[in-house]
Design a protein around this motif. Structure first.
Motif, short mmCIF file in Angstrom:
data_model
loop_
_atom_site.label_atom_id
_atom_site.label_comp_id
_atom_site.label_asym_id
_atom_site.label_seq_id
_atom_site.Cartn_x
_atom_site.Cartn_y
_atom_site.Cartn_z
N GLU A 1 1.56 4.77 -3.11
CA GLU A 1 1.56 5.61 -2.62
C GLU A 1 2.44 6.31 -3.03
O GLU A 1 2.36 7.69 -3.99
N LYS B 1 0.74 -1.20 0.22
CA LYS B 1 0.32 0.02 0.26
C LYS B 1 0.62 1.36 0.09
O LYS B 1 0.52 2.27 -0.61
N LYS C 1 1.87 7.24 -6.07
CA LYS C 1 1.30 8.03 -6.71
C LYS C 1 1.60 10.00 -6.54
O LYS C 1 1.19 10.74 -7.36
N GLU C 2 2.58 10.02 -5.56
CA GLU C 2 2.56 10.76 -5.08
C GLU C 2 4.33 11.37 -6.01
O GLU C 2 4.58 12.21 -5.25
#
Length: 265
Positions: free
Chosen positions: A39, A35, A42-43
């Motif tokens: 993240e 997860k 995506k960042e």
């Protein structure tokens, strides 16, 4: 004072991020790790994402998440501009997941990584040649793809760069006075790029080089070499009957014939 405050704030922030990432790396909770890798991805923190994806690979291989992880891992390298590793991963993706709906994209991206590695025109163009070949293979494999037009445009861009490199090499021969080498190089340039918009200029320069080569030759070699000039002029007229350069061609032909007449006398 403000600059010092900003500097220390950045140091503290960076230290905090690194500390957090270290804790995630050490975690044995693979779901949580995956997860957090997503993240980071995506960042756009691709270095962190890449490291987590790689540490998770042995545990995810063979599961439903493996394809997604492999896809993001390839792009993590790509976005870090590590095109060598990205190319290898895009290639491996297409081989590992041939039925995936992402295979076409990864096939294209593999070619594109070579295009991104294409150097300045004066350097070795192996990656440019490889990119053009892979884009052509992509078009053959995926003829109905929406990416075909872009692939075609990039092939043209690669060929233009390869043509320019070959032109510079031929032009160097000419400028250094190696006229036979220049004539052969410009002829090869025309053969390799028959649809070039500069084809007429290449042919004219080849004729100029043949003429200079004949002019500077030993007398016993001049007849054969001026005949070559006349032959090349005839070939030019056959190739480009409506060329604006015909007056120059006729002049070289006339001068070559005059030399041949004087040689006979």
């Amino acid at each position: 004072m403000l600059r010092i405050f900003i500097f220390f704030s950045l140091v503290i922030c960076l230290g905090s991020c690194t500390s957090k990432f270290a804790r995630i790396q050490k975690s044995n909770d693979f779901e949580y790790k995956y997860k957090m890798a997503e993240e980071y991805y995506k960042e756009k923190k691709y270095t962190f994402a890449q490291q987590l994806f790689e540490s998770l690979t042995p545990y995810v291989r063979g599961t439903a998440k493996y394809e997604e992880l492999f896809y993001m891992l390839a792009y993590s390298y790509y976005y870090q501009e590590d095109y060598v590793n990205a190319e290898n991963l895009f290639k491996t993706f297409t081989e590992t997941f041939p039925a995936s709906n992402r295979t076409e994209e990864c096939d294209y991206m593999r070619a594109y990584t070579y295009y991104k590695q294409s150097p300045k025109v004066d350097l070795d163009q192996a990656n440019t040649t490889k990119a053009a070949g892979l884009f052509q293979a992509f078009i053959s494999t995926h003829p109905s793809s929406a990416r075909v037009k872009e692939a075609t445009d990039l092939i043209d861009a690669c060929r233009e760069k390869l043509e320019l490199k070959d032109y510079k090499a031929a032009e160097l021969y000419y400028s250094l006075g190696y006229y036979k080498g220049a004539a052969v190089s410009f002829g090869t340039l025309l053969e390799n790029y028959p649809d070039s918009k500069h084809g007429e200029e290449y042919k004219l320069t080849a004729i100029k080089a043949y003429y200079k080569y004949a002019e500077l030759s030993y007398e016993e070699k001049q007849k054969e070499r001026f005949e070559k000039v006349v032959s090349e002029c005839a070939d030019f007229k056959e190739r480009y009957p409506d060329s604006k350069l015909l007056s120059s061609i006729n002049e070289y032909k006339s001068q070559a014939n005059n030399f041949l007449k004087s040689i006979k006398k």
